[in-house]
Design a protein around this motif. Sequence first.
Motif, PDB file in Angstrom:
ATOM      1  N   ASP A 138      -5.232   0.990   4.349  1.00 43.12           N
ATOM      2  CA  ASP A 138      -6.122  -0.136   4.080  1.00 43.12           C
ATOM      3  C   ASP A 138      -7.393   0.381   3.417  1.00 43.12           C
ATOM      4  O   ASP A 138      -7.901   1.439   3.791  1.00 43.12           O
ATOM      5  CB  ASP A 138      -6.470  -0.851   5.392  1.00 43.12           C
ATOM      6  N   PRO A 139      -7.937  -0.341   2.443  1.00 38.95           N
ATOM      7  CA  PRO A 139      -9.114   0.172   1.720  1.00 38.95           C
ATOM      8  C   PRO A 139     -10.372   0.173   2.570  1.00 38.95           C
ATOM      9  O   PRO A 139     -10.528  -0.612   3.506  1.00 38.95           O
ATOM     10  CB  PRO A 139      -9.253  -0.809   0.548  1.00 38.95           C
ATOM     11  N   GLU A 140     -11.304   1.052   2.230  1.00 41.78           N
ATOM     12  CA  GLU A 140     -12.628   1.046   2.855  1.00 41.78           C
ATOM     13  C   GLU A 140     -13.299  -0.298   2.593  1.00 41.78           C
ATOM     14  O   GLU A 140     -13.110  -0.905   1.542  1.00 41.78           O
ATOM     15  CB  GLU A 140     -13.498   2.161   2.262  1.00 41.78           C
ATOM     16  N   GLY A 141     -14.099  -0.735   3.560  1.00 38.53           N
ATOM     17  CA  GLY A 141     -14.860  -1.964   3.349  1.00 38.53           C
ATOM     18  C   GLY A 141     -14.170  -3.216   3.828  1.00 38.53           C
ATOM     19  O   GLY A 141     -14.764  -4.289   3.812  1.00 38.53           O
ATOM     20  N   ASP A 142     -12.904  -3.108   4.277  1.00 36.89           N
ATOM     21  CA  ASP A 142     -12.202  -4.276   4.808  1.00 36.89           C
ATOM     22  C   ASP A 142     -12.558  -4.398   6.285  1.00 36.89           C
ATOM     23  O   ASP A 142     -11.978  -3.736   7.138  1.00 36.89           O
ATOM     24  CB  ASP A 142     -10.690  -4.108   4.629  1.00 36.89           C
ATOM     25  N   ASP A 149      -3.264  -5.637   4.311  1.00 33.63           N
ATOM     26  CA  ASP A 149      -1.847  -5.280   4.389  1.00 33.63           C
ATOM     27  C   ASP A 149      -1.090  -6.031   5.497  1.00 33.63           C
ATOM     28  O   ASP A 149       0.052  -5.717   5.800  1.00 33.63           O
ATOM     29  CB  ASP A 149      -1.685  -3.769   4.597  1.00 33.63           C
ATOM     30  N   GLY A 150      -1.744  -7.024   6.107  1.00 36.78           N
ATOM     31  CA  GLY A 150      -1.090  -7.819   7.136  1.00 36.78           C
ATOM     32  C   GLY A 150      -1.271  -7.284   8.545  1.00 36.78           C
ATOM     33  O   GLY A 150      -0.970  -7.985   9.514  1.00 36.78           O
ATOM     34  N   GLU A 151      -1.752  -6.044   8.679  1.00 37.27           N
ATOM     35  CA  GLU A 151      -2.031  -5.490  10.000  1.00 37.27           C
ATOM     36  C   GLU A 151      -3.373  -6.023  10.500  1.00 37.27           C
ATOM     37  O   GLU A 151      -4.149  -6.610   9.749  1.00 37.27           O
ATOM     38  CB  GLU A 151      -2.076  -3.959   9.920  1.00 37.27           C
ATOM     39  N   ASN A 152      -3.650  -5.801  11.787  1.00 38.42           N
ATOM     40  CA  ASN A 152      -4.978  -6.110  12.299  1.00 38.42           C
ATOM     41  C   ASN A 152      -5.694  -4.816  12.677  1.00 38.42           C
ATOM     42  O   ASN A 152      -5.114  -3.719  12.571  1.00 38.42           O
ATOM     43  CB  ASN A 152      -4.922  -7.087  13.470  1.00 38.42           C
ATOM     44  N   THR A 153      -6.921  -4.928  13.105  1.00 33.74           N
ATOM     45  CA  THR A 153      -7.735  -3.739  13.379  1.00 33.74           C
ATOM     46  C   THR A 153      -7.047  -2.781  14.337  1.00 33.74           C
ATOM     47  O   THR A 153      -7.033  -1.560  14.118  1.00 33.74           O
ATOM     48  CB  THR A 153      -9.095  -4.160  13.972  1.00 33.74           C
ATOM     49  N   PHE A 154      -6.447  -3.306  15.403  1.00 37.27           N
ATOM     50  CA  PHE A 154      -5.894  -2.443  16.438  1.00 37.27           C
ATOM     51  C   PHE A 154      -4.500  -1.931  16.084  1.00 37.27           C
ATOM     52  O   PHE A 154      -4.165  -0.779  16.377  1.00 37.27           O
ATOM     53  CB  PHE A 154      -5.881  -3.186  17.780  1.00 37.27           C
ATOM     54  N   SER A 155      -3.684  -2.764  15.439  1.00 35.63           N
ATOM     55  CA  SER A 155      -2.359  -2.281  15.040  1.00 35.63           C
ATOM     56  C   SER A 155      -2.479  -1.186  13.985  1.00 35.63           C
ATOM     57  O   SER A 155      -1.660  -0.260  13.940  1.00 35.63           O
ATOM     58  CB  SER A 155      -1.510  -3.442  14.510  1.00 35.63           C
ATOM     59  N   GLU A 156      -3.515  -1.260  13.144  1.00 35.14           N
ATOM     60  CA  GLU A 156      -3.746  -0.218  12.136  1.00 35.14           C
ATOM     61  C   GLU A 156      -4.081   1.111  12.806  1.00 35.14           C
ATOM     62  O   GLU A 156      -3.652   2.181  12.349  1.00 35.14           O
ATOM     63  CB  GLU A 156      -4.891  -0.637  11.215  1.00 35.14           C
ATOM     64  N   ILE A 157      -4.829   1.048  13.910  1.00 30.80           N
ATOM     65  CA  ILE A 157      -5.161   2.274  14.642  1.00 30.80           C
ATOM     66  C   ILE A 157      -3.895   2.885  15.248  1.00 30.80           C
ATOM     67  O   ILE A 157      -3.669   4.096  15.158  1.00 30.80           O
ATOM     68  CB  ILE A 157      -6.206   1.975  15.737  1.00 30.80           C
ATOM     69  N   PHE A 158      -3.052   2.044  15.864  1.00 27.14           N
ATOM     70  CA  PHE A 158      -1.808   2.552  16.459  1.00 27.14           C
ATOM     71  C   PHE A 158      -0.910   3.168  15.384  1.00 27.14           C
ATOM     72  O   PHE A 158      -0.265   4.206  15.611  1.00 27.14           O
ATOM     73  CB  PHE A 158      -1.072   1.436  17.187  1.00 27.14           C
TER      74      PHE A 158
END
Length: 530
Positions: A138-142, A149-158
């Motif tokens: 996911d790009p910086e600044g989002d 990309d359809g993910e959320n903050t926490f799913s992206e971390i996982f």
Amino acid sequence: MFKTLKNDLPASIVVFFVALPLCLGIALASGAPLFSGLIAGIVGGIVVGSLSGSHIGVSGPAAGLAAIVLTAIGALGGYQNFLLAVVLGGAIQILFGVLKAGIIGYYFPSSVIKGMLTGIGIIIILKQIPHFFGYDADPEGDLAFIQVDGENTFSEIFNAFKYISPGATVVAVLGLGILILWDKVLIKKAKFFQLVQGPLVAVIVGILFYVITKDNAYWGISTDHLVKVPIPEDTASFLAQFSFPNFSVITLPEIWITAFTIALVASLETLLCVEATDKLDPERRVTPTNRELLAQGTGNMISGFIGGLPITQVIVRSSANIQSGAKSKMSAIVHGFFLLISVILIPRLLNMIPLSVLAAILFIVGYKLAKPALFIKMYDLGWKQFVPFTVTVLGIIFTDLLVGIGLGLGVGIVVILIKSYQNSHFLHIQDKSNGFHKIKMTLAEEVTFFNKGAILKELEGLPKDTYLELDVRNTRYLDNDIIEILDDFSYKALERNIHITLISEQGVVENPARFLDYINLNPNTKKVTV
């Protein structure tokens, strides 16, 4: 400004490193050319920084506008049509400044502003965790909860933990260690460590690590994990990166609707950031908000004219500026020149900077905005401060900046209404002798229709055979709805053997038949005063 250059120059370097990936990332998230984000950063630093009355605020492309930009580019039929909306939006912002609309910024509760700063701090840390470990889908600044990309903050971390890059993680840990060592130990040892900022050293270490390990299959950092500044081949290709608005579509209604949307959202985000940065300013200086709107409007017109994204004052860059010791607007201006010079002269060197080391810098920025001690402090202030603060923080984390602030503001208004309901009057039971209740009701300074329910409940609850002393000597404004309640009650009081004594500045009246006879009604304003 030049008197504080020794403080502003090191701070401008830190802001430059923070702003560089954000300018590129916001452009990518907006569906705009990458160079458009750099243009907005340069104009935000040099032009807006020069015209603004803010001493420590930094302007540039804003994550809060990314969704609007992405939608508008497609809806308006191309990027050049969108640029016209940016120019017109800037003109509307200038009009806002002329009309003194900047005063709106002063009407946001302190609890909401503190919640905004804390929420931004937490979301910075959460969003940088994937970059810290070298997973940069996911790009910086989002900064929104639901990502591009359809993910959320926490799913992206996982997901990041499934694709850890050893090299990127090592350089991030090294960078974080350097920053902590610099801030806690070295900066107190000698002036050299005050002039040369830790973030600059961390970035240099990151570049050296990349150069040394780039051919190593295990420790090498992929180019996907590096800054990506567009590299022009020659002067002509550099100039070709600039775009210009298409004025032939100026009569289209959708252009003006987009322009007004940009002006409104950019102005609101700027005013919120101004209020927040003023609270962070160690010298407690106050930014003239109308001048800020004029500066932002001018910056947006220039940015739109040469192909840049819309501009606002931005809390991430502003807080990094403050934390780095900036004293004047020179820091913001110089950071703009650094962006301009670097993208012209050293784009290839910039493209060797690992995003993970920049994530380490932003970790420090985020932590200083969202220190755990602040939660304890807000809790100690009571629920009227803590609830709007918490709602704002959670709203920003699970939605986005403007929605989170809107939720916090809404809760703050509800708190005000509750307190207004509770504080409309004071009731004192003075005596119950001889079978009669002697009760004194003192009305507040201002009593509006919000207080109808509370006052009506008290009056209806009075027992028979009561002496009611109604004191309005401190009351300066009484809503007509309250007058009607009192008039109606005066008739009911006769049936229940309730004796009313009205005490006002005009004297004492026994059993008033019509309260309005003893209260002044201004025929021009329709305001009722006692």
